[in-house]
Design an enzyme around this catalytic site. Sequence first.
Site, PDB file in Angstrom:
ATOM      1  N   GLU A   1       0.914  -1.267  -0.007  1.00  0.00           N
ATOM      2  CA  GLU A   1       0.022  -0.156  -0.006  1.00  0.00           C
ATOM      3  C   GLU A   1       0.988   1.278  -0.006  1.00  0.00           C
ATOM      4  O   GLU A   1       1.476   1.545   1.051  1.00  0.00           O
ATOM      5  CB  GLU A   1      -0.906   0.111   1.263  1.00  0.00           C
ATOM      6  CG  GLU A   1      -1.809   1.160   1.216  1.00  0.00           C
ATOM      7  CD  GLU A   1      -2.707   1.320   2.357  1.00  0.00           C
ATOM      8  OE1 GLU A   1      -2.919   2.424   2.903  1.00  0.00           O
ATOM      9  OE2 GLU A   1      -2.907   0.380   3.305  1.00  0.00           O
TER      10      GLU A   1
ATOM     11  N   ARG B   1       0.382  10.434   0.332  1.00  0.00           N
ATOM     12  CA  ARG B   1       0.584  11.440   1.031  1.00  0.00           C
ATOM     13  C   ARG B   1       1.834  12.493   0.744  1.00  0.00           C
ATOM     14  O   ARG B   1       2.161  13.417   1.154  1.00  0.00           O
ATOM     15  CB  ARG B   1       0.937  10.940   2.575  1.00  0.00           C
ATOM     16  CG  ARG B   1       0.003  10.031   3.248  1.00  0.00           C
ATOM     17  CD  ARG B   1       0.174   9.619   4.522  1.00  0.00           C
ATOM     18  NE  ARG B   1      -0.500   8.711   5.071  1.00  0.00           N
ATOM     19  CZ  ARG B   1      -0.324   8.002   6.065  1.00  0.00           C
ATOM     20  NH1 ARG B   1       0.475   8.027   6.891  1.00  0.00           N
ATOM     21  NH2 ARG B   1      -1.117   6.908   6.590  1.00  0.00           N
TER      22      ARG B   1
ATOM     23  N   THR C   1      -4.484   6.166   1.879  1.00  0.00           N
ATOM     24  CA  THR C   1      -4.974   7.505   2.108  1.00  0.00           C
ATOM     25  C   THR C   1      -5.761   8.136   0.893  1.00  0.00           C
ATOM     26  O   THR C   1      -5.432   9.183   0.468  1.00  0.00           O
ATOM     27  CB  THR C   1      -3.572   8.416   2.474  1.00  0.00           C
ATOM     28  OG1 THR C   1      -2.715   7.839   3.445  1.00  0.00           O
ATOM     29  CG2 THR C   1      -4.008   9.610   3.198  1.00  0.00           C
TER      30      THR C   1
ATOM     31  N   LYS D   1     -11.347  -1.777   6.479  1.00  0.00           N
ATOM     32  CA  LYS D   1     -10.153  -1.609   7.228  1.00  0.00           C
ATOM     33  C   LYS D   1     -10.448  -1.172   8.715  1.00  0.00           C
ATOM     34  O   LYS D   1     -11.615  -0.337   8.763  1.00  0.00           O
ATOM     35  CB  LYS D   1      -9.457  -0.495   6.558  1.00  0.00           C
ATOM     36  CG  LYS D   1      -8.215   0.185   7.517  1.00  0.00           C
ATOM     37  CD  LYS D   1      -7.243   1.305   6.496  1.00  0.00           C
ATOM     38  CE  LYS D   1      -6.336   1.765   7.329  1.00  0.00           C
ATOM     39  NZ  LYS D   1      -5.792   3.029   6.230  1.00  0.00           N
TER      40      LYS D   1
END
Length: 212
Positions: free
Chosen positions: A45, A49, A73, A133
Amino acid sequence: MSERQAGLEAILKQAPVVPVLVIDDVALAVPLARALVEGGLPVLEITLRTKAAPDCIRAIRAEVKNAIVGSGTVLDAQGLEISEELGCAFAVSPGATPALLDAAKGSKTPLLPASRSPSETMFLLEKGYALQKFFPAEQSGGAAYLGALASPLPQVRFCPTGGITAEIAPSYLKLANVITVGGSWMAPKALLAAKDWAAITKLSAAAASLKA
């Protein structure tokens, strides 16, 4: 379970741990990914960011055999669009909003949205998300809390992420409602800065061998 959810389930079953990576320098992306995959963690992942994140994803997808690259994100429709353009195998969000879920309906990229309460879990389940998640995991009650959700909500399986270490990961992995865990301990900043790929591979191998 929808076809997209089934595909996501198959991805998340690849290893007990999904490395969650924040990469500032694209030059580090490929050797880092190779070290992680060599250690037995193929599902990565890459969080959106940093400005370098899109180029990191492109480079890893192009150059690292067997890497299954997703984005992290992902906060809105734009994040999903970027993920789809990059060819991400999946997209992960730290939460869920109506706008994000609406955008996900038209996206080819499977979304893993986050929840942290029974109500949020039920809301996402109503929207067709049996895979979620759990974030931030440790700060939200940890493995004991997550395990308590298994009885009333057995349909949902989670990827807990947030504050998880190699030492406590097994307490999550033993839960019936956990499919894998997310963490960053196998790629600490110090080793990344030192470009100690061998050490990262060793930590990855240990993470890949984790069991309940």
